[in-house]
Enzyme design. Structure first.
Site, PDB file in Angstrom:
ATOM      1  N   GLN A 100      19.245 -18.710 -28.261  1.00 15.48           N
ATOM      2  CA  GLN A 100      18.929 -20.079 -28.677  1.00 15.48           C
ATOM      3  C   GLN A 100      17.454 -20.170 -29.075  1.00 15.48           C
ATOM      4  O   GLN A 100      16.554 -19.914 -28.268  1.00 15.48           O
ATOM      5  CB  GLN A 100      19.212 -21.093 -27.572  1.00 15.48           C
ATOM      6  CG  GLN A 100      19.092 -22.524 -28.112  1.00 15.48           C
ATOM      7  CD  GLN A 100      19.160 -23.587 -27.046  1.00 15.48           C
ATOM      8  OE1 GLN A 100      18.321 -23.628 -26.159  1.00 15.48           O
ATOM      9  NE2 GLN A 100      20.153 -24.468 -27.136  1.00 15.48           N
ATOM     10  N   TYR A 187      14.035 -32.319 -28.768  1.00 11.54           N
ATOM     11  CA  TYR A 187      13.076 -31.294 -29.190  1.00 11.54           C
ATOM     12  C   TYR A 187      12.828 -31.366 -30.698  1.00 11.54           C
ATOM     13  O   TYR A 187      13.321 -32.268 -31.377  1.00 11.54           O
ATOM     14  CB  TYR A 187      13.556 -29.922 -28.713  1.00 11.54           C
ATOM     15  CG  TYR A 187      13.626 -29.850 -27.205  1.00 11.54           C
ATOM     16  CD1 TYR A 187      12.515 -30.157 -26.417  1.00 11.54           C
ATOM     17  CD2 TYR A 187      14.810 -29.532 -26.542  1.00 11.54           C
ATOM     18  CE1 TYR A 187      12.574 -30.139 -25.035  1.00 11.54           C
ATOM     19  CE2 TYR A 187      14.877 -29.511 -25.160  1.00 11.54           C
ATOM     20  CZ  TYR A 187      13.755 -29.808 -24.405  1.00 11.54           C
ATOM     21  OH  TYR A 187      13.820 -29.800 -23.029  1.00 11.54           O
ATOM     22  N   ARG A 234      23.005 -26.681 -32.226  1.00 13.44           N
ATOM     23  CA  ARG A 234      23.371 -27.557 -31.107  1.00 13.44           C
ATOM     24  C   ARG A 234      22.820 -28.961 -31.304  1.00 13.44           C
ATOM     25  O   ARG A 234      21.651 -29.140 -31.637  1.00 13.44           O
ATOM     26  CB  ARG A 234      22.858 -26.996 -29.778  1.00 13.44           C
ATOM     27  CG  ARG A 234      23.500 -27.714 -28.580  1.00 13.44           C
ATOM     28  CD  ARG A 234      23.137 -27.105 -27.258  1.00 13.44           C
ATOM     29  NE  ARG A 234      24.263 -27.208 -26.329  1.00 13.44           N
ATOM     30  CZ  ARG A 234      24.136 -27.399 -25.019  1.00 13.44           C
ATOM     31  NH1 ARG A 234      22.943 -27.506 -24.479  1.00 13.44           N
ATOM     32  NH2 ARG A 234      25.200 -27.465 -24.255  1.00 13.44           N
ATOM     33  N   GLY A 331      28.107 -25.142 -17.534  1.00  9.45           N
ATOM     34  CA  GLY A 331      26.733 -24.795 -17.211  1.00  9.45           C
ATOM     35  C   GLY A 331      26.529 -24.497 -15.739  1.00  9.45           C
ATOM     36  O   GLY A 331      26.517 -23.343 -15.315  1.00  9.45           O
ATOM     37  N   ARG A 332      26.388 -25.538 -14.930  1.00 11.97           N
ATOM     38  CA  ARG A 332      26.122 -25.332 -13.502  1.00 11.97           C
ATOM     39  C   ARG A 332      27.191 -24.485 -12.819  1.00 11.97           C
ATOM     40  O   ARG A 332      26.852 -23.625 -11.994  1.00 11.97           O
ATOM     41  CB  ARG A 332      25.956 -26.686 -12.807  1.00 11.97           C
ATOM     42  CG  ARG A 332      24.706 -27.448 -13.265  1.00 11.97           C
ATOM     43  CD  ARG A 332      24.627 -28.829 -12.595  1.00 11.97           C
ATOM     44  NE  ARG A 332      23.465 -29.594 -13.031  1.00 11.97           N
ATOM     45  CZ  ARG A 332      23.440 -30.371 -14.111  1.00 11.97           C
ATOM     46  NH1 ARG A 332      24.529 -30.477 -14.863  1.00 11.97           N
ATOM     47  NH2 ARG A 332      22.354 -31.036 -14.441  1.00 11.97           N
TER      48      ARG A 332
END
Length: 380
Positions: A100, A187, A234, A331-332
């Site tokens: 990424q 971002y 993304r 994810g987690r």
């Protein structure tokens, strides 16, 4: 398991064994000085190589792109060599891994910038609802408010586009199978796209087409450098993420996200990229992604569609079986369960997550989570 979640699927030039992916998860374990990927990181990704494919944590494309201490880069020879340890380990385990590409833009602080300078952004608007993590000593740091950014010139914008392409080529040189352009979570590409953070009056601001121009130029430059079939992007169109204490939103929600992001997805369709990845809300009582939006994305984009955001196995099966998504990210759960695909397939119990070890540290809470061990006949 008969669900489509465990059937092979195409992603660019790859045929993947299942439709579960490891989404990008910042872990802050790179070696210092130099933000260099290391052996510990290689072990972490190798342990999770049973995913259909993996996307690395956000990987900084240039020194000004860093917003958090100890995050890895992909712009120096040492970083490229460091990442080669990870890609070699993942490929030896039969995995597929994308890098990424990350530039935080205004979500930074002078302590993280070259020569203590101001962060860069489309417009000189400070990010007030987030915190960044700056180093305060060896292995120590603190959360602070981002600094006031300065607006990039057009010439500098063009230079950053080239830096994305160079980072993509570095990723391929490091052995990655492709790259993902991080255009979510507030971002830099998201800052250009958003009407809330882009107040420019030139060709990069104003209309939706102008606000899309920066991302479009990045996608085209990266695709030219390494091939569109190696590229994903993304987004976080409706909701992104929040900290669990004060519900501070980390992303940027547009007045008309449907219009904004369908235009972005259509641009990606024209560019021929391999996939679009959609980050959804990931807190407990978050609203569902509207099915109308999922259907519109499916209609607009012929490549692979990825979703992630507090998915359960049942919800993942439902979205893939309905044909609304091709890959689902966990994810987690994947942090705490390196063998997550097998656990989902067999309905095995999951390890709990140690939240205190999410960011920075050693192997604890990183590479020491156990794989599932079936109980023995005597119950041990």
């Amino acid at each position: 398991m008969t669900s489509a979640l465990f059937t092979p699927a195409k992603l660019g030039r790859h045929t993947l064994a299942n439709r579960i992916f490891l989404p990008p998860l910042t872990r802050c374990r790179s070696s210092q000085p130099g933000d260099i990927p290391n052996d510990l990181m290689a072990t972490y990704y190798r342990q999770r190589a049973s995913a259909g494919f993996m996307v690395t944590e956000g990987t900084v494309i240039e020194p000004r792109g860093r917003g958090y201490a100890w995050t890895p880069g992909i712009y120096t020879p040492e970083q490229v060599s460091g990442w080669r340890k990870t890609t070699d380990a993942v490929h030896a385990a039969g995995g597929v891994i994308f890098c990424q590409l990350w530039h935080v833009g205004r979500v930074s602080h002078p302590a993280l910038q070259p020569n203590g300078e101001a962060p860069v952004a489309p417009s000189a608007l400070q990010a007030r609802s987030v915190k960044v993590f700056i180093p305060t000593g060896e292995g120590t740091g603190e959360l602070v408010q981002p600094g006031l950014p300065r607006a990039l010139s057009v010439e500098e914008i063009k230079e950053i586009v080239h830096l994305y392409a160079a980072a993509a080529q570095n990723a391929i040189d490091a052995g990655f199978d492709g790259v993902e352009i991080h255009s979510a979570n507030g971002y830099l590409p998201n800052q250009f796209l958003s009407m809330h953070t882009n107040q420019r009056q030139d060709e990069y601001g104003g209309s939706l087409n102008n606000r899309l121009r920066f991302l479009k130029e990045i996608v085209e430059a990266v695709a030219e450098a390494i091939g569109a079939e190696r590229v994903g992007v993304r987004f976080a169109p409706l909701f992104t993420s929040t900290d669990d204490t004060n519900r501070t939103y980390l992303g940027l929600v547009e007045d008309n996200p449907h219009e904004t992001y369908l235009a972005a997805v259509s641009m990606l369709e024209n560019a021929g990229v391999a996939y679009v990845s959609i980050a959804e809300a990931d807190w407990d009582d978050a609203p569902e992604m509207p099915e109308s939006f999922r259907q519109a994305v499916r209609s607009a984009f012929s490549g692979a569609i990825l979703y992630a955001g507090k998915y359960t196995a049942e919800k993942a099966h439902r979205i893939v079986d309905a044909g609304l998504g091709d890959f689902i990210g966990f994810g987690r759960p994947f942090i705490a369960n390196p063998d997550l695909p097998a656990r989902i397939a067999h309905d095995w119990p999951l390890n709990p997550l140690d939240a205190a070890t999410m960011y920075g540290g050693t192997d604890k809470g990183y590479t020491d989570y156990p794989v599932y061990q079936a109980p023995t006949a005597n119950g041990a």
